[in-house]
Design an enzyme around this catalytic site. Structure first.
Site, PDB file in Angstrom:
ATOM      1  N   ASP A 377      43.448  36.273  25.840  1.00  0.00           N
ATOM      2  CA  ASP A 377      43.713  37.432  24.846  1.00  0.00           C
ATOM      3  C   ASP A 377      42.558  38.426  24.735  1.00  0.00           C
ATOM      4  O   ASP A 377      41.198  37.818  24.966  1.00  0.00           O
ATOM      5  CB  ASP A 377      44.157  36.643  23.535  1.00  0.00           C
ATOM      6  CG  ASP A 377      44.735  37.476  22.611  1.00  0.00           C
ATOM      7  OD1 ASP A 377      45.537  38.668  23.113  1.00  0.00           O
ATOM      8  OD2 ASP A 377      44.479  37.196  21.434  1.00  0.00           O
ATOM      9  N   ASP A 568      44.002  32.886  20.464  1.00  0.00           N
ATOM     10  CA  ASP A 568      43.652  32.407  18.981  1.00  0.00           C
ATOM     11  C   ASP A 568      44.913  32.742  18.298  1.00  0.00           C
ATOM     12  O   ASP A 568      44.796  32.212  17.178  1.00  0.00           O
ATOM     13  CB  ASP A 568      42.501  33.314  18.686  1.00  0.00           C
ATOM     14  CG  ASP A 568      42.886  34.793  18.427  1.00  0.00           C
ATOM     15  OD1 ASP A 568      42.634  35.164  17.111  1.00  0.00           O
ATOM     16  OD2 ASP A 568      42.982  35.292  19.376  1.00  0.00           O
TER      17      ASP A 568
END
Length: 675
Positions: A377, A568
């Site tokens: 990400d 996350d």
């Protein structure tokens, strides 16, 4: 030797709102005699060690029976070979029998308990049969030597396991058992479990923080090594997050508690580490299955060595072939494998935890050795997830004044971009206020600052008010706050998420390991492309919703890639679960992602991704070194023993020697320093 056994159970990490399972984290580590006593009573055949109990330092005093047996053996061997004297029968039998029982009463007891449960194919029964067989043919000194050196090997193995256990027990030492809390204007010393949310606790210089919270003092500096593996001091400001396990480095600091003791990140870390020993790697599972098949085969081969020659040799000497069968049994003991391999993986988990990486099972150490594609990400993984002003461009206005005026307007908004502008202005903003502030949805803000009409927002805001601006503003990649003062274009501020300091290094390290790097993000493609170019990523995809990320990962899996996904946010949890290895950034990561992940990076550094891969490879390399050494030595000595070339002395030296070599090699993992 004792076998390290782990239950193959699913990992369940406590949710922050879930009740604590217990206050004594426990780990299934090692088989011992007490567990066999429980088996007699129908209890579970696993001993559970309490990591909260202080570790007992076992010196030579606790091994006096074994040391006495060794002394007797050495005296008798000195008399026999040094002075050519051997006590007559039955005195020699009595002396050697006493030494045998002192050295082997535990092994004999374990063999008997297992035999009562019809479990005959184990190392305890194997060693008991071999040594008693040696006594039956008058090889007293050899029988005692087998048991003495076997028990000494156990002693070394116990020391190795205790060393590995201490590396994880050390984590518990960073969790304080008392805390100073402020109540009714007084300071009281209390148990951390009794502290409630929003209470104020004091932490003196050199003390460890007991609970998660926010710094109540103006500023303080902490050592975060226990949580992140990094010893670099971290200075916190008022309102910033402070976690349990950090060490206060300077003055007395006050912290407002934001989570209960059982819900702190440190408690979750400890639970993850303790649960990690419950998941076996494929190599461990294979060795466990192999040992169950291998041991009965060895017994059968020993019987063949003893009795088959009856049909092929003339004359047949039973004692000669029986002795060879005993040698065969001694060298065939699989203890070097069943001890050193789990110990190796245990060491790998300990090495990772000291480097701020939590593996939720030894199976994931193996998985990381197969990864050829790392998908990440962007926000919070490769970037800090905190917006900052990158550039200020003015057109006929003073730059500092433009920033002050813009911050005065943006201070009336709670948007992350507005907060970034206000933070950038800092003390320069002073007490400057904006009046008549109006939010124009989807465009920005309008207000009056020091009698001047100010517009601050996107380019559409200026178009709405027919204010001309340079065309290059529309070509900017980053988020832009365009400013107009008194209906005249004044300039712009670019806002962007800051790239983490070690992100580029992490990508370079992955490329050096021949690993493909891919980035997935919900940000617009132009922003994603800019970050990808700066970092040197192989591929980057933007404008993705959570289901789009899942689709991309699935495409790579369908193409045969072995994937580690690093994320996350809450929206990353489905992709983390889908990947072969799910990695969560544990510092800023969401609870959902951390619970779903197989590996947690505590300090949010992308460079720890390659560290996790390296630790997996180191562990697997050492484990397979042990397997190779043990099998090669055993096969050679088995052949020599069956052929009558090797005797019981050589068999026991080979068996204990290869076991100790494998154990020392496994322990070596815990001392390796990553580059």
């Amino acid at each position: 030797m004792k076998e390290i056994k782990n239950k193959q159970t699913p990992i369940i990490t406590a949710h922050p709102n879930a009740p604590a399972k217990n206050d004594s984290p426990q780990v299934n580590i090692i088989k011992d005699q007490d567990r066999e006593l429980k088996a007699d009573e129908g209890e579970d055949d696993e001993e559970v060690l309490d990591l909260n109990k202080p570790t007992e330092e076992e010196g030579w005093q606790s091994h006096w029976p074994l040391l006495t047996a060794l002394a007797i053996l050495l005296v008798m061997l000195t008399l026999e070979f040094g002075f050519k004297y051997q006590p007559p029968f039955p005195f020699n039998l009595i002396i050697f029998s006493g030494a045998f029982l002192l050295a082997g009463y535990n092994v004999l007891g374990m063999a008997w308990r297992k035999a009562k449960h019809f479990d005959f194919f184990n190392e305890f029964f194997l060693m008991s049969i071999a040594t008693l067989g040696a006594f039956s043919i008058g090889s007293y000194s050899e029988g005692v030597a087998v048991m003495v050196f076997y028990s000494i090997g156990e002693w070394f193995q116990d020391a190795a396991v205790n060393k590995a256990k201490k590396s994880i027990k050390a984590l518990l030492d960073i969790r304080p058992d008392k805390v100073t809390v402020m109540r009714d204007g007084k300071t009281l010393v209390s148990d951390p479990k009794e502290i409630k949310v929003d209470e104020i606790i004091q932490v003196k210089a050199g003390e460890k923080v007991a609970l998660d919270g926010e710094l109540y003092s103006d500023a303080a500096t902490f050592n975060t090594a226990a949580l992140t593996g990094e010893s670099k001091p971290d200075t916190k400001r008022k309102g910033e997050t402070v976690l349990a396990g950090m060490i206060n480095l300077d003055k007395v600091s006050e912290i407002q508690v934001k989570s209960l003791f059982k819900d702190s990140k440190l408690s979750k870390i400890l639970e993850m580490v303790q649960d990690a020993t419950a998941r076996k790697s494929q190599t461990q599972l294979f060795i466990s299955r192999f040992a169950k098949i291998y041991t009965p085969i060895v017994f059968a081969l020993a019987l063949l060595v003893c009795f088959a020659p009856y049909f092929f040799t003339d004359p047949y000497n039973f004692y000669q072939w029986f002795y060879r069968a005993l040698v065969f049994l001694v060298i065939s003991c699989p203890c070097a494998l069943v001890v050193s391999i789990p110990l190796g993986y245990f060491g790998g988990i300990g090495l990772a935890s000291r480097n701020g990486i939590l593996f939720k099972g030894s199976n994931f150490l193996d998985v990381m050795t197969t990864i050829n594609t790392v998908i990440m990400d962007k926000t919070g993984t490769l970037t800090k997830g905190v917006f900052n002003v990158q550039e200020v461009v003015t057109d006929g206005f003073d730059q500092k004044e433009l920033v002050r005026v813009t911050a005065a307007i943006e201070s009336n908004s709670t948007h992350p971009i507005a907060k970034a502008v206000v933070a950038y202005a800092g003390k320069a903003l002073g007490d400057l206020k904006a009046k008549d502030v109006e939010e124009i949805s989807g465009h920005g803000l309008k207000g009056v600052v020091e009698g001047k009409t100010v517009l601050a927002g996107n380019a559409k805001l200026l178009k709405k008010f027919n204010i001309a601006y340079p065309p290059e503003v529309d070509q900017l990649v980053d988020t832009v706050v365009v400013v107009a003062i008194d209906e005249k274009y004044a300039g712009y501020l670019t806002i962007a998420d800051e790239i983490k300091e070690d992100a580029k290094q992490a990508i370079e390290q992955m490329h050096s390991l021949k690993i493909q790097t891919v980035m997935l993000s919900g940000d617009k493609q132009a922003v994603v492309d800019k970050v990808a170019k700066l970092l040197g990523l192989d591929k980057a995809f933007g404008d993705l919703l959570p289901d789009g990320k899942v689709q991309k990962v699935q495409e790579y899996k369908n193409a045969g890639s072995r994937i580690a996904f690093v994320g996350d946010g809450v929206n990353d949890a489905p992709v983390v679960a889908l990947a072969d290895a799910g990695i969560a950034m544990g510092g800023v990561g969401s609870d959902a992602t951390i619970e779903t992940a197989d590996i947690v990076i505590q300090n949010d550094q992308p460079s720890k991704i390659t560290a996790a891969i390296k630790i997996g490879r180191i562990t697997k390399r050492i484990v397979w070194q042990n397997i190779t050494i043990a099998m090669v030595v055993k096969v050679i000595v088995l052949i020599l023993g069956a052929g009558g070339v090797a005797n019981l002395w050589e068999a026991v030296i080979a068996d204990v020697g290869v076991a100790l070599l494998a154990i020392l090699n496994a322990v070596r993992i815990q001392k390796i320093k990553l580059e």
